[in-house]
Write an enzyme that holds these catalytic residues in place. Sequence first.
Site, PDB file in Angstrom:
ATOM      1  N   ASN A   1       0.816  -1.224   0.000  1.00  0.00           N
ATOM      2  CA  ASN A   1       0.000   0.000   0.000  1.00  0.00           C
ATOM      3  C   ASN A   1       0.849   1.274   0.000  1.00  0.00           C
ATOM      4  OD1 ASN A   1       0.831  -0.550   2.609  1.00  0.00           O
ATOM      5  ND2 ASN A   1      -1.053   0.156   3.570  1.00  0.00           N
TER       6      ASN A   1
ATOM      7  N   HIS B   1      -5.786  -9.796   4.235  1.00  0.00           N
ATOM      8  CA  HIS B   1      -6.242  -8.899   5.302  1.00  0.00           C
ATOM      9  C   HIS B   1      -7.731  -9.185   5.443  1.00  0.00           C
ATOM     10  CE1 HIS B   1      -6.777  -4.775   7.193  1.00  0.00           C
ATOM     11  NE2 HIS B   1      -8.004  -5.045   6.794  1.00  0.00           N
TER      12      HIS B   1
ATOM     13  N   ASN C   1      -5.589  -1.538  13.042  1.00  0.00           N
ATOM     14  CA  ASN C   1      -6.580  -2.359  12.355  1.00  0.00           C
ATOM     15  C   ASN C   1      -5.968  -3.709  11.994  1.00  0.00           C
ATOM     16  OD1 ASN C   1      -8.971  -3.100  11.146  1.00  0.00           O
ATOM     17  ND2 ASN C   1      -8.472  -2.142   9.193  1.00  0.00           N
TER      18      ASN C   1
ATOM     19  N   ASP D   1       3.704  -6.043  11.606  1.00  0.00           N
ATOM     20  CA  ASP D   1       2.779  -5.064  11.019  1.00  0.00           C
ATOM     21  C   ASP D   1       3.271  -3.643  11.337  1.00  0.00           C
ATOM     22  OD1 ASP D   1       0.773  -3.919   9.578  1.00  0.00           O
ATOM     23  OD2 ASP D   1      -0.879  -4.617  10.831  1.00  0.00           O
TER      24      ASP D   1
END
Lengths: 311, 427
Positions: free
Chosen positions: B94, B179, B278, B305
């Site tokens: 991303n 995800h 998240n 993460d």
Amino acid sequence: MIKSKDVLGLRDMTAEEIRHILDTAKTMKYILLTNNKKTPHLQGKSIVTLFYENSTRTRLSFELASKYMSASSANISASGSSVAKGESLVDTGRTIDMMGADVIVIRHPMSGAPHLLAKYVRASVINAGDGMNEHPTQALLDMFTILEKKGTIEGLKIAIVGDILHSRVARSNIWGLTKLGAKVCIAGPSTLLPPGIEKTGAEVCMNLQEAVREADVVMGLRIQLERQKKGLFPSAREYSRFFGLNEEVISLAKKDAIIMHPGPVNRGIEMTSEVIDHERSVINEQVTNGVAVRMALLYLLTRRRSNEAAD
Amino acid sequence: MKLLIRGGIVVDPDQGINDVMDILVDEGKIISIGKNLDHTGCKVINASGMHVLPGLVDAHCHLRDPGYEYKEDIESGTKSAAAGGFTSIACMPNTNPVTDNESVIRYIQSKAKTRGLVNVYPVGSITKGMKGEELSEMGELKLAGAVAVSDDGKPVVSSSLMKKALQYASMFGLLVISHCEDLDLAEEGVINEGYNSTVMGLKGIPSAAEEIAVARDIILAEYTEARIHIAHVSTELSVELIRHAKNRGVKVTAETCPHYFSLTDDACRDYNTLAKVNPPLRTQKDVEAVIRGLKDGTIDIIATDHAPHHMDEKNVEFNFAANGISGFETAFSLAVTYLVKPGHLSIDEVVNKMSLMPSKILGLNKGTLKTGSPADITIVDLNREFTVDVSRFKSRGKNSPFNGFRLTGTVACTIVGGKIQYDAGNE
């Protein structure tokens, strides 16, 4: 005495602090009902209201409370300020702070916004409603009204009905009323009851009737009709059939039960006009008391600041 | 010059070693491992009292480069990774532009080669622009060196497209990292749905939003017989669903992150945006289930993460705050403090989950101290206590809810390809 610099919610307040505010509000109400509504309590103080959401009652009552007590007051709303240009809450807050505000009254659509502001300003921050979190001054005026009518809060059964999930009024009232010893019974469509609400000290009732039965106070909440589109309830018609406060439901409460609503009301949906205008409805007095409670809070917070400065 | 790491307790799950040994490194490779090796002509690192591990491997991080260099770039991100003991890291797609084509993969590789301190393995996107509409050119991504594909940060909403992605990626032997989030159910939620969301008046994300997506993806993996890797597992039922799928023989692997075994949503109290992440931090029963999943092997690996953000993106209203925790520099210590110290996992098991297994899942040939392997080695002090101080992070992202935490286990030295890329003694 209020312990902290800010009033962000009743969850963080002690019963003693709440009682002190309500006591002070009695004096303020007396002033409010005289012919000469002007006191020097806030002379030389500056109060800024910062509203990111629309409001009639809360905003006007804070403004009048400041003026009645001789403060310099000003207000900003999101649409007519740099907020519309994308200025962050922290930057806006600091700007207001640097102009010498003693108290900033903030209403914001997001929960926790007043808490964020309070961390970055020297001024005292009063939460005038943040998202779904709290609306402490509304709950204080509700408690003041109940005290006036019932003489006490301890031991009363208080029914709060409607959209508990989205209601900051309900949350503040649950914290405040349970701290003062009331039994708070809530009812609403199961889609509008937030998870874990029973752990706040409120009792969750299976239906409206159970909550209202033998209650000393019946408080309706505003239902936002947009919620229906999100699938939270099927129609306004069904809502009012199962959760609307009408005379029949009210008759289940104690004979001297009072009827409350924070306003603005959707007439005929959460409450029928007969109930709104009922002889035991105190909805209009709640509005007057809102000014008194806010006068008390502004006075106590600014006095606390003066005392601190003197130390 | 040869390098000798002397007298440390070598822990290498690949070879079943947990013993005091020396490791000899030359020309970027491990050339010998054994007791009392000859150190003539060697630069010696005295590791006595320390543990010597195969370099840690992170299967899930965000380097933000290209596109968001104000949060992190490949140089600062790999510096941070090295300080955290990582020698190989897989970075998520991303970025801006998204790694949905060969040129972005090449850019990351070339910048990592010139400016990076550790091995960087880019992950390509499942769909073009991570929009969830059309498949990325996975064949070309694979040829360019992508080690997996993922739309991390977003789920692939369409079940039909996810099925095709699994089928298509498996043709190239590409791992799909999912995800798992049912966006329709998560709505605009910003915190776990439960008592804390109620008390703070924040819109909650039900744990079911993750679990439904986990269930869908393992069902699709079973149906297509493809491999799938479930990212950042955070709930009790997710763990149970994965356990069930593994028992059925589904080719599923799973990761969790340190914050899911060390924190609950209580960390979000007082609108602490540093704990906004998240999937959201969950409850104590989920934390316990994640630990059980780690213990019984349901959860194969621990990934960071690592999600660095600028503080301006955290000093805002909770709803507006960016999701993520800057994780490289606390991950290992959190594993020691919350897993090894209480006796949930041995140090060998932690090394397995933070080095060998992630390497195997990504097909990297790392995570081992075998003779002939690249000399990616991490030396740690398992007994040393310290207080987390984000101002000392190498990462540009100072966003950590662990600031001020007292943790045990520090990284003393990180060696990548025989080169010392981090040395706590020189800090």
